[in-house]
Design a protein around this motif. Structure first.
Motif, PDB file in Angstrom:
ATOM      1  N   LYS A 106       0.842  -1.204   0.000  1.00 22.13           N
ATOM      2  CA  LYS A 106       0.000   0.000   0.000  1.00 22.13           C
ATOM      3  C   LYS A 106       0.877   1.254   0.000  1.00 22.13           C
ATOM      4  O   LYS A 106       0.601   2.217  -0.711  1.00 22.13           O
ATOM      5  CB  LYS A 106      -0.948   0.008   1.196  1.00 22.13           C
ATOM      6  CG  LYS A 106      -1.864   1.211   1.145  1.00 22.13           C
ATOM      7  CD  LYS A 106      -3.096   1.088   1.976  1.00 22.13           C
ATOM      8  CE  LYS A 106      -4.022   2.267   1.682  1.00 22.13           C
ATOM      9  NZ  LYS A 106      -5.101   2.361   2.659  1.00 22.13           N
ATOM     10  N   ASP A 111      -0.183  -3.284  -6.274  1.00 24.65           N
ATOM     11  CA  ASP A 111      -1.227  -4.233  -5.887  1.00 24.65           C
ATOM     12  C   ASP A 111      -0.681  -5.654  -5.870  1.00 24.65           C
ATOM     13  O   ASP A 111       0.467  -5.909  -6.255  1.00 24.65           O
ATOM     14  CB  ASP A 111      -2.481  -4.085  -6.754  1.00 24.65           C
ATOM     15  CG  ASP A 111      -2.239  -4.476  -8.195  1.00 24.65           C
ATOM     16  OD1 ASP A 111      -1.407  -5.366  -8.439  1.00 24.65           O
ATOM     17  OD2 ASP A 111      -2.886  -3.886  -9.079  1.00 24.65           O
ATOM     18  N   ASN A 261     -10.585  -6.399  10.897  1.00 26.48           N
ATOM     19  CA  ASN A 261     -10.315  -5.974   9.513  1.00 26.48           C
ATOM     20  C   ASN A 261      -9.215  -4.929   9.398  1.00 26.48           C
ATOM     21  O   ASN A 261      -9.262  -4.055   8.532  1.00 26.48           O
ATOM     22  CB  ASN A 261     -11.593  -5.439   8.860  1.00 26.48           C
ATOM     23  CG  ASN A 261     -12.668  -6.492   8.816  1.00 26.48           C
ATOM     24  OD1 ASN A 261     -12.388  -7.643   8.456  1.00 26.48           O
ATOM     25  ND2 ASN A 261     -13.870  -6.149   9.221  1.00 26.48           N
ATOM     26  N   GLU A 286      -6.462   2.780  10.759  1.00 34.93           N
ATOM     27  CA  GLU A 286      -6.221   1.618   9.910  1.00 34.93           C
ATOM     28  C   GLU A 286      -4.759   1.224  10.067  1.00 34.93           C
ATOM     29  O   GLU A 286      -3.877   1.861   9.513  1.00 34.93           O
ATOM     30  CB  GLU A 286      -6.535   1.960   8.443  1.00 34.93           C
ATOM     31  CG  GLU A 286      -6.521   0.737   7.556  1.00 34.93           C
ATOM     32  CD  GLU A 286      -6.718   1.076   6.090  1.00 34.93           C
ATOM     33  OE1 GLU A 286      -7.821   0.854   5.587  1.00 34.93           O
ATOM     34  OE2 GLU A 286      -5.754   1.562   5.458  1.00 34.93           O
ATOM     35  N   PRO A 289      -4.054  -2.353   5.867  1.00 32.83           N
ATOM     36  CA  PRO A 289      -5.052  -1.979   4.864  1.00 32.83           C
ATOM     37  C   PRO A 289      -6.257  -2.929   4.893  1.00 32.83           C
ATOM     38  O   PRO A 289      -6.091  -4.147   4.816  1.00 32.83           O
ATOM     39  CB  PRO A 289      -4.288  -2.103   3.544  1.00 32.83           C
ATOM     40  CG  PRO A 289      -2.851  -1.958   3.914  1.00 32.83           C
ATOM     41  CD  PRO A 289      -2.711  -2.533   5.284  1.00 32.83           C
ATOM     42  N   GLN A 290      -7.451  -2.365   5.019  1.00 33.66           N
ATOM     43  CA  GLN A 290      -8.654  -3.211   5.156  1.00 33.66           C
ATOM     44  C   GLN A 290      -8.848  -4.121   3.953  1.00 33.66           C
ATOM     45  O   GLN A 290      -9.278  -5.260   4.088  1.00 33.66           O
ATOM     46  CB  GLN A 290      -9.890  -2.326   5.317  1.00 33.66           C
ATOM     47  CG  GLN A 290      -9.908  -1.576   6.624  1.00 33.66           C
ATOM     48  CD  GLN A 290     -11.141  -0.697   6.749  1.00 33.66           C
ATOM     49  OE1 GLN A 290     -12.231  -1.207   6.935  1.00 33.66           O
ATOM     50  NE2 GLN A 290     -10.954   0.597   6.614  1.00 33.66           N
ATOM     51  N   GLU A 291      -8.538  -3.601   2.775  1.00 31.27           N
ATOM     52  CA  GLU A 291      -8.715  -4.416   1.585  1.00 31.27           C
ATOM     53  C   GLU A 291      -7.751  -5.611   1.586  1.00 31.27           C
ATOM     54  O   GLU A 291      -8.101  -6.712   1.158  1.00 31.27           O
ATOM     55  CB  GLU A 291      -8.508  -3.538   0.324  1.00 31.27           C
ATOM     56  CG  GLU A 291      -8.561  -4.270  -1.010  1.00 31.27           C
ATOM     57  CD  GLU A 291      -9.874  -5.026  -1.265  1.00 31.27           C
ATOM     58  OE1 GLU A 291     -10.892  -4.736  -0.597  1.00 31.27           O
ATOM     59  OE2 GLU A 291      -9.860  -5.925  -2.128  1.00 31.27           O
ATOM     60  N   PHE A 292      -6.562  -5.382   2.095  1.00 31.90           N
ATOM     61  CA  PHE A 292      -5.600  -6.485   2.182  1.00 31.90           C
ATOM     62  C   PHE A 292      -6.092  -7.549   3.165  1.00 31.90           C
ATOM     63  O   PHE A 292      -5.974  -8.749   2.911  1.00 31.90           O
ATOM     64  CB  PHE A 292      -4.215  -5.975   2.603  1.00 31.90           C
ATOM     65  CG  PHE A 292      -3.186  -7.065   2.672  1.00 31.90           C
ATOM     66  CD1 PHE A 292      -2.592  -7.552   1.518  1.00 31.90           C
ATOM     67  CD2 PHE A 292      -2.836  -7.654   3.881  1.00 31.90           C
ATOM     68  CE1 PHE A 292      -1.663  -8.591   1.571  1.00 31.90           C
ATOM     69  CE2 PHE A 292      -1.921  -8.690   3.944  1.00 31.90           C
ATOM     70  CZ  PHE A 292      -1.336  -9.145   2.775  1.00 31.90           C
ATOM     71  N   ARG A 294      -9.172  -8.202   3.876  1.00 30.16           N
ATOM     72  CA  ARG A 294     -10.282  -8.898   3.211  1.00 30.16           C
ATOM     73  C   ARG A 294      -9.745  -9.953   2.241  1.00 30.16           C
ATOM     74  O   ARG A 294     -10.191 -11.095   2.230  1.00 30.16           O
ATOM     75  CB  ARG A 294     -11.150  -7.881   2.455  1.00 30.16           C
ATOM     76  CG  ARG A 294     -12.507  -8.400   2.021  1.00 30.16           C
ATOM     77  CD  ARG A 294     -13.250  -7.385   1.158  1.00 30.16           C
ATOM     78  NE  ARG A 294     -12.617  -7.170  -0.131  1.00 30.16           N
ATOM     79  CZ  ARG A 294     -12.719  -7.996  -1.180  1.00 30.16           C
ATOM     80  NH1 ARG A 294     -13.440  -9.090  -1.076  1.00 30.16           N
ATOM     81  NH2 ARG A 294     -12.101  -7.728  -2.314  1.00 30.16           N
ATOM     82  N   GLN A 295      -8.746  -9.557   1.469  1.00 29.25           N
ATOM     83  CA  GLN A 295      -8.178 -10.494   0.492  1.00 29.25           C
ATOM     84  C   GLN A 295      -7.427 -11.646   1.166  1.00 29.25           C
ATOM     85  O   GLN A 295      -7.317 -12.732   0.609  1.00 29.25           O
ATOM     86  CB  GLN A 295      -7.224  -9.745  -0.449  1.00 29.25           C
ATOM     87  CG  GLN A 295      -7.941  -8.660  -1.217  1.00 29.25           C
ATOM     88  CD  GLN A 295      -7.689  -8.724  -2.706  1.00 29.25           C
ATOM     89  OE1 GLN A 295      -7.238  -9.734  -3.234  1.00 29.25           O
ATOM     90  NE2 GLN A 295      -7.980  -7.630  -3.377  1.00 29.25           N
ATOM     91  N   GLN A 298      -9.654 -14.587   1.397  1.00 32.16           N
ATOM     92  CA  GLN A 298     -10.312 -15.094   0.183  1.00 32.16           C
ATOM     93  C   GLN A 298      -9.652 -16.418  -0.209  1.00 32.16           C
ATOM     94  O   GLN A 298      -8.430 -16.539  -0.188  1.00 32.16           O
ATOM     95  CB  GLN A 298     -10.157 -14.085  -0.971  1.00 32.16           C
ATOM     96  CG  GLN A 298     -10.808 -12.730  -0.716  1.00 32.16           C
ATOM     97  CD  GLN A 298     -12.314 -12.806  -0.666  1.00 32.16           C
ATOM     98  OE1 GLN A 298     -12.925 -13.320  -1.586  1.00 32.16           O
ATOM     99  NE2 GLN A 298     -12.905 -12.313   0.405  1.00 32.16           N
TER     100      GLN A 298
END
Lengths: 389, 99
Positions: A106, A111, A261, A286, A289-292, A294-295, A298
């Protein structure tokens, strides 16, 4: 390659923000009926009660910590360990290593699908050019690797990497392995891939001292983790696969961060002490990273595509986190008596950090199971039954 | 399990040869002993049992002042040193003459 990142200043939290981060323990101790935990304690700490004649040296539990809704429901230590003692995390370290990668990507504006080659020249030939950071985090680079320990040390790349020929530069060993599969298609759990990631991470820093301080500045200190040690290989690269140490309560802080998260409250505890009516948390920081995050949970497609010795693989994996998912093509999972929502960091000799996101609960278990295998499915089932009561 | 003594005997007989794989005995011992003593803070008896992998080392020494562990086993010597509180122990690429 260094020039790519030379201009990227490491983003530091602003001083005022840093000072506001909650560093006191987010957990409270509550009294809980001992009888409630009797069976859980017995299975963990009294292996002799369960050993059959074939087990000459049964499992050894050094610590158990069970937390739900930030309340410490159960905590026990044995064999000379205490709540202050840092414990070996072995492969639980991998999940911390992934967090570092998430933070750094980040900062650099990269990405997960960035080819590793963009950062490091190590993977610059043939199919290796196509290996991305996501592939490495999913243990699906396609690089050939034998992950064995004491059971079959002779052909083990892990044993070779840690102790025999390649302990001076573990990432280089991994990068030099031949390709056995197309990147992203085959799941093959590899400690080498984590150490290659840590070497790639090193190449994003100009100065060794900045790299050395990175886990503390960005992860441990913001969370109030003060018992951490993270050993490096001979080239000054963190052994992300295996060599993290911290106490159970500090590991629980990391688990809590993942449950939340990547967010952490600002001075929740202090606010509460000053004003007992301050039940509402106004703001979060934060940390990851919240998106990280989440991933991270997955399901890696490769894990469902992979068949080992002709049989479908029961293991499911995210980004350096074990999952308990069922693949669409098979109705089996790693721990059949536990829900699919489970998220786990698992290590050699029975180390585990297990997250129960639906129950807002987590479990740390440290062990030294050098011979017999601790039955994690049976034990976690007992814990789960208590958590959902 | 019945083959284990024969296997161990074979390793001992072969220990006069410098087989790189045999470094695992001394190197894993010194690394894990160093971390056990100086990072985890356990006592020597616990650490000795913990650090043993596959086969025992033939001898070892602990320098408490410099926080260094040395060991010999199967024709190889290993050395690991404590670096710092943050960075723990590290295996060193040094071969000592067999005592």
């Amino acid at each position: 390659m260094g020039s790519l990142f030379a201009q990227t200043k490491q983003q530091q939290p602003k001083n005022d923000e840093e000072n506001q981060i909650l560093k006191v323990s987010p957990f409270t101790e509550v009294s809980s009926s001992p009888s409630r935990w009797q069976d859980i304690e017995r299975l963990a700490f009294s292996p002799a009660d369960y050993s059959d004649q074939k087990v000459t040296r049964p499992w050894q539990t050094n610590a158990v910590l069970i937390i739900k809704d930030d309340q410490i429901l159960y905590e026990k230590y044995a064999h000379g360990f205490s709540k202050e003692t840092p414990h070996r995390l072995w492969s639980v370290t991998k999940s911390l290593a992934a967090a570092l990668m998430g933070l750094r990507l980040k900062e650099l504006g990269l990405d997960l699908d960035t080819p590793a080659l963009k950062i490091s020249p190590l993977l610059s030939t043939g199919l290796k050019k196509k290996i991305t950071l996501r592939h490495l985090l999913q243990m699906s680079s396609g690089l050939q690797w034998n992950e064995f320990y004491e059971g079959n040390p002779f052909s083990s790349h892990v044993v070779d990497m840690l102790y025999i020929e390649n302990y001076q530069d573990m990432g280089a060993l991994t990068a030099s392995r031949p390709m056995a599969h197309h990147p992203g298609q085959y799941f093959n759990y590899s400690s080498g891939e984590t150490n290659l990631l840590m070497k790639i991470l090193r190449e994003t820093f100009e100065k060794q001292e900045d790299y050395d301080a990175y886990p503390w500045k960005k992860l441990f200190e913001p969370l109030g983790i003060d018992s951490a040690t993270w050993e490096q290989d001979g080239s000054g690269v963190f052994v992300g696969s295996s060599y993290g140490f911290m106490n159970a309560r500090d590991l629980a802080r990391f688990g809590r961060l993942m449950l939340k998260n990547g967010l952490w409250e600002k001075k929740l505890k202090a606010e509460k002490e000053e004003n007992p009516n301050a039940n509402q948390v106004e703001s979060f920081l934060e940390i990851l990273p919240q998106e990280f995050v989440r991933q991270s949970f997955q399901l890696a497609p490769s894990t469902c595509q992979t068949h080992k010795k002709g049989r479908p693989n029961r293991q499911t994996y995210g980004l350096h986190w074990w999952l308990n998912r069922e693949c669409p093509n098979k109705k089996v999972r790693l721990y059949p008596d536990l829900p699919q929502s489970l998220r786990m960091a698992l290590g050699h000799h029975g180390q585990m950090l297990v997250l129960f996101p639906k129950e807002n609960a987590l479990v740390v278990r440290f062990g030294a199971d050098k011979k017999a295998r601790f039955n994690a499915n049976a034990w976690l089932k007992l814990v789960y039954q208590e958590l959902i009561k | 399990m019945k083959r284990a003594p024969l296997f161990i005997l074979s390793l001992i007989l072969l220990s006069g040869c410098k087989v790189p794989f045999f470094k695992v005995v001394s190197n894993s011992f010194v690394k894990e002993m160093c971390s056990c003593l100086f990072v985890v803070g356990q006592d020597e008896n616990y650490c000795k049992a913990y650090a043993r992998q596959i086969l025992p080392v033939s001898s070892y020494t602990i320098d408490q002042q410099t926080k260094k562990v040395l060991a010999d086993g199967l024709g190889h010597s290993g050395s690991a040193s404590y670096i710092s509180n943050e960075l723990g122990c590290r295996l060193e690429d040094i071969e000592f003459p067999k005592r």
